[in-house]
Write a protein that holds these residues in place. Structure first.
Motif: not given
Length: 231
Positions: A8-17, A35-50
């Protein structure tokens, strides 16, 4: 690499990103979600997440919330990128349990190599950074034996809960007191340690008391049959 692991990459959208994300998707055999910063995240999978936090766009308060979430879920591991330098990394690591850090000057190839190591359960940071963090932790241990500015046991409990990202209401629920009582304790804490807000108090605690522990599982949640009493 563990191909069942998500990123999961928590960052703001931009062309460079977007170019960065496209490169990672080509190089890494894993699912990458943005995921944009401040947005809520609900994992859909049971696998580990970095979870990779962009230091350019994720503020300290939001990083603390991710830290608290990772402490509650062993499937989550945290790393940060776009750090300015090693001093910035030390400051960030003193506040968060990160498994890896990446500097703004790191090449894409180096970042991919580090992410591959993180996704196999290894750490990713330089030897010099690890040495500085060991020294920092030793100083914390020495400080833990010194007087702590006259803080009471209850005030120490509250400042520890602040470090877990708990709100005033959540602290009140855990300690079975009113939010007004929590606010009164916070006022006294701020006055005793000479800080002006929650973030400064948490940083003071990390420097003087050690990294706050994860939320204390010994505190029962208040239910409808309990009432708040005085602190």
């Amino acid at each position: 690499m563990d191909q069942d692991k998500n990123m999961l990459l928590v960052t703001s959208s931009s062309p460079q990103c977007q170019l960065f994300i496209d490169y990672l998707r080509k190089q890494l055999a894993c699912t990458i979600t943005v995921l944009p910063p401040g947005s809520e995240w609900k994992p859909r999978e049971i696998q580990p997440t970095l979870i990779l936090l962009d230091a350019d766009h994720v503020g300290e308060e939001l990083m603390q919330k991710w830290h608290a979430r990772a402490m509650e879920d062993e499937r989550i591991s945290l790393a940060a990128f776009n750090l300015l330098d090693e001093d910035h990394a030390v400051q960030t690591l003193s506040a968060l349990h990160l498994r890896g850090v990446f500097y703004r000057s790191d090449s894409l190839e180096m970042i991919c190599k580090g992410l591959q190591s993180l996704m196999t359960g290894e750490l990713w940071m330089s030897r010099s950074l690890m040495t500085r963090m060991i020294s920092f932790l030793r100083r914390q241990q020495l400080n833990s034996y010194r007087p702590v500015c006259g803080l009471t046991h209850r005030e120490l409990e509250i400042i520890g809960l602040l470090g877990s990202g708990a709100s005033n209401g959540e602290i009140a629920d855990r300690l079975f007191v009113s939010e007004h009582t929590v606010k009164s304790h916070l006022y006294n804490i701020f006055r005793k340690i000479d800080v002006h807000n929650r973030i400064q108090a948490v940083n003071w605690a990390r420097q003087n008391l050690g990294v706050p522990p994860p939320p204390d599982q010994h505190y029962p949640r208040r239910d409808a049959g309990h009432t708040r009493g005085p602190g």
